[in-house]
Motif scaffolding. Structure first.
Motif, PDB file in Angstrom:
ATOM      1  N   UNK A  22       0.989  -1.449   0.224  1.00 36.98           N
ATOM      2  CA  UNK A  22       0.473   0.179  -0.062  1.00 36.98           C
ATOM      3  C   UNK A  22       0.406   1.134  -0.084  1.00 36.98           C
ATOM      4  N   UNK A  23       2.252   1.197   0.694  1.00 38.54           N
ATOM      5  CA  UNK A  23       3.296   2.318   0.552  1.00 38.54           C
ATOM      6  C   UNK A  23       3.487   3.109  -0.417  1.00 38.54           C
ATOM      7  N   UNK A  24       3.970   2.018  -1.229  1.00 38.99           N
ATOM      8  CA  UNK A  24       4.399   1.238  -3.031  1.00 38.99           C
ATOM      9  C   UNK A  24       3.998   2.793  -3.754  1.00 38.99           C
ATOM     10  N   UNK A  25       2.514   2.874  -3.696  1.00 40.39           N
ATOM     11  CA  UNK A  25       1.578   3.375  -4.080  1.00 40.39           C
ATOM     12  C   UNK A  25       1.540   5.104  -3.901  1.00 40.39           C
ATOM     13  N   UNK A  26       2.226   5.331  -2.993  1.00 39.55           N
ATOM     14  CA  UNK A  26       2.480   6.687  -1.964  1.00 39.55           C
ATOM     15  C   UNK A  26       3.575   7.026  -2.272  1.00 39.55           C
ATOM     16  N   UNK A  48       5.746  -1.581  -8.129  1.00 30.58           N
ATOM     17  CA  UNK A  48       5.768  -0.416  -7.634  1.00 30.58           C
ATOM     18  C   UNK A  48       6.873  -1.036  -6.166  1.00 30.58           C
ATOM     19  N   UNK A  49       6.045  -2.111  -5.553  1.00 28.27           N
ATOM     20  CA  UNK A  49       7.097  -2.583  -4.237  1.00 28.27           C
ATOM     21  C   UNK A  49       8.205  -2.661  -4.172  1.00 28.27           C
ATOM     22  N   UNK A  50       8.601  -3.414  -5.883  1.00 32.15           N
ATOM     23  CA  UNK A  50       9.913  -4.418  -6.077  1.00 32.15           C
ATOM     24  C   UNK A  50      10.912  -2.948  -6.703  1.00 32.15           C
ATOM     25  N   UNK A  51       9.946  -1.909  -7.311  1.00 32.57           N
ATOM     26  CA  UNK A  51      10.817  -0.635  -7.615  1.00 32.57           C
ATOM     27  C   UNK A  51      11.275   0.641  -6.163  1.00 32.57           C
ATOM     28  N   UNK A  52      10.502   0.224  -5.338  1.00 36.06           N
ATOM     29  CA  UNK A  52      10.545   0.722  -4.458  1.00 36.06           C
ATOM     30  C   UNK A  52      11.888  -0.005  -3.454  1.00 36.06           C
ATOM     31  N   UNK A  53      11.791  -1.045  -3.003  1.00 34.69           N
ATOM     32  CA  UNK A  53      12.883  -1.878  -2.705  1.00 34.69           C
ATOM     33  C   UNK A  53      14.381  -1.254  -3.575  1.00 34.69           C
ATOM     34  N   UNK A  54      14.205  -1.110  -4.588  1.00 33.19           N
ATOM     35  CA  UNK A  54      15.444  -0.556  -6.005  1.00 33.19           C
ATOM     36  C   UNK A  54      16.166   0.618  -5.257  1.00 33.19           C
ATOM     37  N   UNK A  55      15.394   1.614  -5.522  1.00 32.57           N
ATOM     38  CA  UNK A  55      15.182   2.724  -5.233  1.00 32.57           C
ATOM     39  C   UNK A  55      15.680   2.587  -3.239  1.00 32.57           C
ATOM     40  N   UNK A  56      15.351   2.472  -2.535  1.00 30.79           N
ATOM     41  CA  UNK A  56      16.142   2.446  -1.162  1.00 30.79           C
ATOM     42  C   UNK A  56      17.280   1.972  -1.227  1.00 30.79           C
ATOM     43  N   UNK A  57      17.291   0.959  -2.003  1.00 29.82           N
ATOM     44  CA  UNK A  57      18.858   0.495  -1.055  1.00 29.82           C
ATOM     45  C   UNK A  57      19.830   1.375  -2.092  1.00 29.82           C
ATOM     46  N   UNK A  68      11.385   7.937  -0.138  1.00 32.41           N
ATOM     47  CA  UNK A  68      12.138   6.062   0.624  1.00 32.41           C
ATOM     48  C   UNK A  68      12.859   6.318   1.785  1.00 32.41           C
ATOM     49  N   UNK A  69      12.534   7.978   2.456  1.00 30.55           N
ATOM     50  CA  UNK A  69      13.929   8.105   3.222  1.00 30.55           C
ATOM     51  C   UNK A  69      13.533   8.133   4.156  1.00 30.55           C
ATOM     52  N   UNK A  70      11.669   7.251   4.679  1.00 30.63           N
ATOM     53  CA  UNK A  70      11.368   7.634   5.787  1.00 30.63           C
ATOM     54  C   UNK A  70      12.098   5.502   6.486  1.00 30.63           C
ATOM     55  N   UNK A  71      12.068   5.313   4.400  1.00 32.14           N
ATOM     56  CA  UNK A  71      12.036   3.959   5.350  1.00 32.14           C
ATOM     57  C   UNK A  71      13.933   3.701   5.460  1.00 32.14           C
ATOM     58  N   UNK A  72      14.275   4.585   4.570  1.00 34.41           N
ATOM     59  CA  UNK A  72      16.302   4.838   5.458  1.00 34.41           C
ATOM     60  C   UNK A  72      16.160   5.013   6.248  1.00 34.41           C
ATOM     61  N   UNK A  73      15.252   5.570   7.074  1.00 36.52           N
ATOM     62  CA  UNK A  73      16.379   6.255   8.252  1.00 36.52           C
ATOM     63  C   UNK A  73      15.986   5.756   9.066  1.00 36.52           C
ATOM     64  N   UNK A 128      17.467  11.550  10.937  1.00 36.97           N
ATOM     65  CA  UNK A 128      16.973  12.280  10.709  1.00 36.97           C
ATOM     66  C   UNK A 128      17.632  11.789   9.192  1.00 36.97           C
ATOM     67  N   UNK A 129      17.270  11.879   7.710  1.00 32.93           N
ATOM     68  CA  UNK A 129      16.626  11.491   6.449  1.00 32.93           C
ATOM     69  C   UNK A 129      16.783  12.807   5.473  1.00 32.93           C
ATOM     70  N   UNK A 130      17.140  13.429   4.777  1.00 34.69           N
ATOM     71  CA  UNK A 130      16.587  14.004   4.266  1.00 34.69           C
ATOM     72  C   UNK A 130      16.727  14.568   2.542  1.00 34.69           C
ATOM     73  N   UNK A 131      15.792  14.906   1.409  1.00 39.73           N
ATOM     74  CA  UNK A 131      16.218  14.721  -0.053  1.00 39.73           C
ATOM     75  C   UNK A 131      16.317  16.137  -0.052  1.00 39.73           C
ATOM     76  N   UNK A 132      16.901  16.108  -0.704  1.00 41.18           N
ATOM     77  CA  UNK A 132      17.436  18.127  -1.237  1.00 41.18           C
ATOM     78  C   UNK A 132      16.664  17.569  -2.529  1.00 41.18           C
ATOM     79  N   UNK A 133      15.965  18.949  -2.638  1.00 39.54           N
ATOM     80  CA  UNK A 133      15.537  19.106  -4.444  1.00 39.54           C
ATOM     81  C   UNK A 133      15.870  21.040  -4.519  1.00 39.54           C
TER      82      UNK A 133
END
Length: 593
Positions: free
Chosen positions: A309-313, A343-352, A382-387, A399-404
């Motif tokens: 469910x989270x992967x969608x968001x 999407x969850x599999x895609x999320x796993x790769x991005x998270x890694x 994915x920053x929450x999972x990484x944190x 605390x993990x921060x994604x900069x843009x």
């Protein structure tokens, strides 16, 4: 040899992970005995704070035993009256949810409730990347322009002062259903239902550990009660089956890492029963997509269903979760569930990728009380999972921060005893953040890039002493100790009888030994598995997840030959094969020689 003392379990004062082993409750050294399993369950309940004269209520937690009167919560009756009015007069209602599991299940619960009341509600889930967390004034005003006279926000809104003020000015009623920490001044709203509002009654504040979906369920009870008082069901309209919504409550509660105690434990225990009946076609499709061949258990909600469910968001379309959990079409449900799994599999790769980059920055932060890690190009989803991973690896808040550009979106996870949500709110009030909030164990924020270092210093100053105390007193609570022969399927069944388990109601942790490792290797990318053999001639399988690169993992892989060990972890059933066997999910180890 491990540091030993008589006051510690098996005398372990310092394990391979640097922890002392302590009894959670009283001494439960069973040795090889398995005849006192009823006493084990009683001990598990007592060691988790249950009073002896309240044992029976907690052995089988039910809503009848734990559900409070919803009217104890501030604004609950006001919210119920406003929603009941909308139902009876046919107003256009929009449910405004968050994009995580708690938000999706909360929104789905209210949508299904209103549908059962003969009312078709709209829904709006913001895009994580384009809109960010919480209601925006522009979105609320647009919903009003499209015809919604009532908007119910779920899992968000408690800190949306500016957005709710804009909605109020536009003549839109907003009912806020939330559980996040609140500021001293509440936002303008038709009603604010949140057990964590600072002016909450003592009875309701005791339920501050509820997830938003739990608060939404209480609101559903209040709405039905209000409509009943108005004779809404006299003309033939059937009353909704509120118990049928408990599968949503269970999923949202566990996935949001809410404390599984009291009412939440009843929600999850009863919700799992509802889930096993597969009446919600979307939930059934989600279970099938998760490749579960049995009825889900509590851990499945957090590790199999919730992440999809989270992967969608996080990396896909934010509305997928709500669409799945509200559809009545099995084909649509199967299609959405398949999308979420992909999407969850895609999320796993991005998270890694993000995790590897964040961990590379840890070398320069050994003296930090709170790890603050920021990078450009990191996916905010994915920053929450990484944190959470960083927190588990280091034992410190992260605390993990994604900069843009010049703005960063951050997600933080805390350790027991450190209220990170309050710290983030205080940092915002100090002018260090553009926005921020959360609860004790998790928080989110928006920050200007040039203030990240100042925030890191400020968090160190505010939380350094508390983190140091938490680290110094770090121990591994154990519930019972036994010889290898005592690790049996019947023991696992007895331990599970005290569930469901989660944060605030920890799963039983056992110590086993002494053993020697007959075979040790790495499976997957970084999991350590072994066969442990005891002096009693009994053996069992064990696995330590994501442990290969840790000090404990290296010791097991390269230094355990010919040595005796004590092992600590969770007893689980390995049902692969013809005959179920008990195995150990290893969390810690100590030398026994």
């Amino acid at each position: 040899m491990a540091s030993r003392s008589l006051s510690s379990v098996f005398g372990v004062d310092r394990s391979l992970s640097g922890k002392s082993w302590k009894w959670r409750g009283g001494n439960m050294d069973l040795g090889e005995a398995t005849g006192a399993l009823d006493d084990v369950v009683t001990q598990l309940l007592l060691s988790r704070g249950v009073l002896r004269d309240d044992l029976e209520r907690h052995r089988t937690p039910t809503l009848r035993a734990f559900l409070p009167d919803p009217s104890h919560f501030r604004d609950m009756d006001v919210a119920a009256e406003r929603i009941a009015q909308a139902v009876m007069t046919g107003e256009t209602v929009t449910i405004y949810g968050d994009y995580d599991v708690d938000g999706a299940t909360s929104a789905a619960l209210l949508i299904r409730l209103l549908r059962d009341l003969g009312h078709q509600a709209r829904y709006y889930i913001p895009d994580r990347l384009l809109e960010g967390y919480g209601p925006s004034g522009a979105a609320l005003v647009k919903l009003g322009e499209e015809g919604s006279s009532l908007v119910v926000t779920v899992d968000c809104g408690a800190m949306a002062h500016e957005a709710l003020a804009q909605a109020h000015a536009a003549g839109i009623d907003v009912v806020v259903v939330d559980h996040h920490k609140c500021a001293a001044e509440n936002p303008i709203a038709a009603a604010l239902v949140n057990p964590n509002r600072l002016d909450e009654s003592a009875e309701a504040a005791e339920h501050g550990h509820l997830a938003a979906v739990g608060v939404a369920f209480l609101l559903a009870v209040a709405v039905v009660r209000t409509l009943r008082a108005r004779d809404f069901f006299v003309g033939g309209q059937a009353e909704p089956d509120l118990m049928a919504l408990l599968d949503l409550v269970a999923l949202g509660t566990v996935a949001d890492v809410a404390q599984i105690r009291g009412l939440n434990r009843a929600f999850v225990a009863q919700g799992l029963k509802v889930m096993s009946r597969r009446a919600n076609v979307g939930m059934a499709a989600l279970i099938d997509a998760s490749r579960l061949k049995r009825a889900p258990i509590c851990s499945d909600l957090g590790f199999a269903l919730g992440p999809r469910i989270n992967a969608g968001g996080r990396v896909g379309e934010s509305t997928l979760g709500v669409r799945l959990l509200t559809t009545e079409d099995p084909h649509e449900a199967a299609d959405i569930a398949a999308q979420l799994s992909a999407l969850n599999e895609e999320r796993r790769a991005i998270e890694a990728e993000v995790q590897a980059a964040a961990e590379a920055m840890l070398d320069g932060q050994h003296n930090r009380a709170v790890h603050v890690l920021a990078g450009r190009g990191w996916h905010p989803g994915v920053i929450g999972i990484v944190a959470g991973r960083i927190k588990e690896k280091t034992g410190k808040p992260a605390l993990v921060i994604a900069l843009d550009g010049e703005i960063g979106k951050g997600s933080a996870r805390s350790i027991a005893g450190i209220d990170l949500g309050s710290a983030i709110i205080a940092a915002r009030e100090e002018g260090l953040l553009v926005a921020g909030g959360g609860h004790a164990m998790a928080a989110g924020l928006t920050i200007q890039a040039d203030k990240i270092e100042a925030l890191a210093d400020w968090l160190d100053a505010r939380l350094g002493a508390a983190v140091a105390r938490a680290k110094e007193s770090e121990s591994m609570p154990l519930d019972l100790a036994l010889a290898p022969g005592g690790l049996t399927p019947s023991l696992v069944d007895a331990l599970e009888a005290a569930g469901p388990f989660g944060v605030g109601w920890p799963g039983p942790r056992i110590a086993v030994g002494p053993v020697r490792l007959v075979k040790v290797d790495v499976v997957g990318t970084d999991h350590v598995r072994a066969i442990a053999s005891g002096m009693d001639g009994k053996s069992f399988k064990m696995i330590a997840f994501r442990a290969a690169d840790t000090e404990m993992g290296q010791a097991l892989l390269h230094g355990s030959r010919g040595r005796s060990l004590w092992l600590a972890g969770r007893a689980k059933i390995d049902d692969w094969g013809d005959r179920p066997q008990a195995e150990l999910q290893l969390e810690d180890a100590a030398w026994a020689d």
